[in-house]
Design a protein around this motif. Structure first.
Motif, PDB file in Angstrom:
ATOM      1  N   ILE A 137       0.835  -1.129  -0.147  1.00 44.43           N
ATOM      2  CA  ILE A 137       0.116   0.042  -0.116  1.00 44.43           C
ATOM      3  C   ILE A 137       0.905   0.986  -0.108  1.00 44.43           C
ATOM      4  O   ILE A 137       1.560   1.457   0.825  1.00 44.43           O
ATOM      5  N   THR A 140       1.703   4.890   2.974  1.00 48.23           N
ATOM      6  CA  THR A 140       1.021   4.466   4.379  1.00 48.23           C
ATOM      7  C   THR A 140       1.803   4.135   5.164  1.00 48.23           C
ATOM      8  O   THR A 140       1.534   3.666   6.223  1.00 48.23           O
ATOM      9  N   ASN A 167      -3.437   8.855   3.603  1.00 46.63           N
ATOM     10  CA  ASN A 167      -2.056   8.804   3.061  1.00 46.63           C
ATOM     11  C   ASN A 167      -1.116   9.442   3.761  1.00 46.63           C
ATOM     12  O   ASN A 167      -1.498  10.192   4.650  1.00 46.63           O
ATOM     13  N   VAL A 253      -7.053   3.311   0.669  1.00 41.02           N
ATOM     14  CA  VAL A 253      -6.473   4.624   0.942  1.00 41.02           C
ATOM     15  C   VAL A 253      -7.164   5.977   0.842  1.00 41.02           C
ATOM     16  O   VAL A 253      -8.034   5.914  -0.391  1.00 41.02           O
TER      17      VAL A 253
END
Length: 412
Positions: A137, A140, A167, A253
């Protein structure tokens, strides 16, 4: 020699039978007097275990611990009735373990459990916690660390869960707003509550989300799904990347950090800055050079000896305008003039005083001793006055104090 050949032949036959059972199941446990082999087994969610009895009368009991009489508290109960084994191996049954977690079991026939006939199956899922440990991801890392440190057991649970993770830009914005570095942010008093508000119960893939939906969260309040310009939003935060899957849920996200209702605002300064009715007070505070003072987060670490907490008796724009008319000048001239500094400082108390803390006749000195200002509190049946000026809106909470809005005019 014949005995050796017979033993080899028997073991080979058992191997062939075990292999035939294993073709249907993902794993095999041999049941004999008085053991499960292997007694400890690690599998993935959704895999099947075949129990093959090769000797004796046994069952597979995954409900109640025979030794203690207590429930095993397995993620799911399972039980295979007793059956007599054969030398060639007899399939007792197959169990598919869908839920992650640790499963304990024994044989409850006779004294078999007491003789050590117990076993454990670990269903080791790839959880959201595991997902956050990867580089899957983007942007993050810091907030992923916060979730793993503070919500590890939740994100490792069976779920299903849906995590809306902010984020890096969103986290940086909150750090700036709260006037905290990344390490202080991890220790922030309400961070666990805020993180729980980012976790919705249930599995919500991107295609499942529609404008108007209300998603319950682990925190207890609901998230609102909307759509702006074709982009789905969660409580006003845009979903910018979707469908990072784990065995116990999914991660999306978002571009803003979420906060449940009822938590304090960031700081005394931020409340003034965000208020449409205190633009003149905002200018006066800036001109007085005390913005950073009113942003100090003194409640995080007492050893840092930061200033505060503060109570700000905050005059509205209407109050400034009324006072400037009395002086025969414009409000802009008032907040930029030589007396603006004393006006602002007269309204700031060096302690947190909510309306319930105030009493009639109370004297509250200004945080700034150089201006020699004391604020007199007067209370009648339904109104609190500070220096004869009524408090319109009490107890606006910040992390470094509180505000009480006053009118009609500030004091000089």
């Amino acid at each position: 020699m014949k005995l050796i050949k017979f033993t080899i032949s028997l073991l080979f036959s058992l191997f062939l039978f075990t292999l035939s059972f294993a073709q249907a199941a993902d794993h095999t446990v041999l049941v004999s007097n008085y053991s499960f082999t292997p007694s400890e087994l690690t599998i993935a969610p959704g895999e099947t275990v075949a129990f093959i009895n090769v000797e004796g009368l046994h069952n597979v009991n995954g409900i109640t611990n025979t030794l203690t009489g207590d429930s095993f508290n397995n993620p799911e109960d399972f039980f295979i009735p007793e059956i007599e084994g054969t030398a060639s191996g007899l399939l007792m049954g197959e169990i598919t373990f869908d839920q992650p977690g640790t499963y304990q079991y024994d044989c409850s026939v006779g004294f078999h459990a007491q003789l050590g006939m117990v076993g454990t199956i670990e269903v080791d899922a790839f959880t959201i916690t595991d997902l956050l440990l990867t580089d899957t991801i983007p942007e993050t890392n810091l907030v992923g660390l916060a979730f793993r440190l503070l919500l590890d057991s939740l994100l490792d649970s069976n779920g299903p869960l849906t995590l809306f993770i902010p984020n890096a830009s969103a986290v940086n914005e909150v750090q700036a707003l709260l006037n905290l570095n990344q390490f202080d942010l991890l220790g922030f008093v309400d961070l666990p509550a805020a993180l729980e508000y980012h976790v919705a119960t249930g599995l919500w893939l991107a295609d499942d989300l529609e404008a108007g939906m209300s998603l319950p969260t682990v925190y207890g309040q609901n998230l609102t799904v909307s759509e702006v310009g074709g982009v789905l939003q969660i409580d006003g935060a845009s979903i910018i990347s979707t469908n990072y899957l784990a065995d116990n849920g999914v991660v999306h996200v978002i571009d803003k950090c979420l906060a449940p209702s009822g938590l304090p605002k960031a700081t005394v300064w931020d409340i003034i800055k965000e208020s449409d009715n205190h633009q003149l007070l905002e200018e006066a505070i800036i001109n007085s050079g005390i913005v950073e003072l009113l942003r100090a987060q003194n409640d995080l670490d007492p050893s840092l000896d930061l200033p505060g907490p503060f109570t700000l008796f905050a005059p509205t724009d209407a109050a400034f305008e009324a006072y400037s008319q009395q002086l025969g000048i414009t409000s802009a001239e008032l907040v930029a003039g030589q007396f603006a500094d004393d006006i602002v400082k007269a309204h700031i108390i060096g302690s947190k005083q909510q309306s319930t803390d105030l009493f009639n006749g109370q004297q509250l000195p200004s945080y700034f001793p150089e201006i020699n200002q004391t604020n007199q509190i007067t209370i009648n049946t339904d109104t609190i006055f500070v220096e004869g000026i009524p408090i319109q809106v009490p107890d606006i909470q910040a992390y470094n104090g509180c505000l009480l809005y006053t009118s009609p005019s500030p004091r000089d």
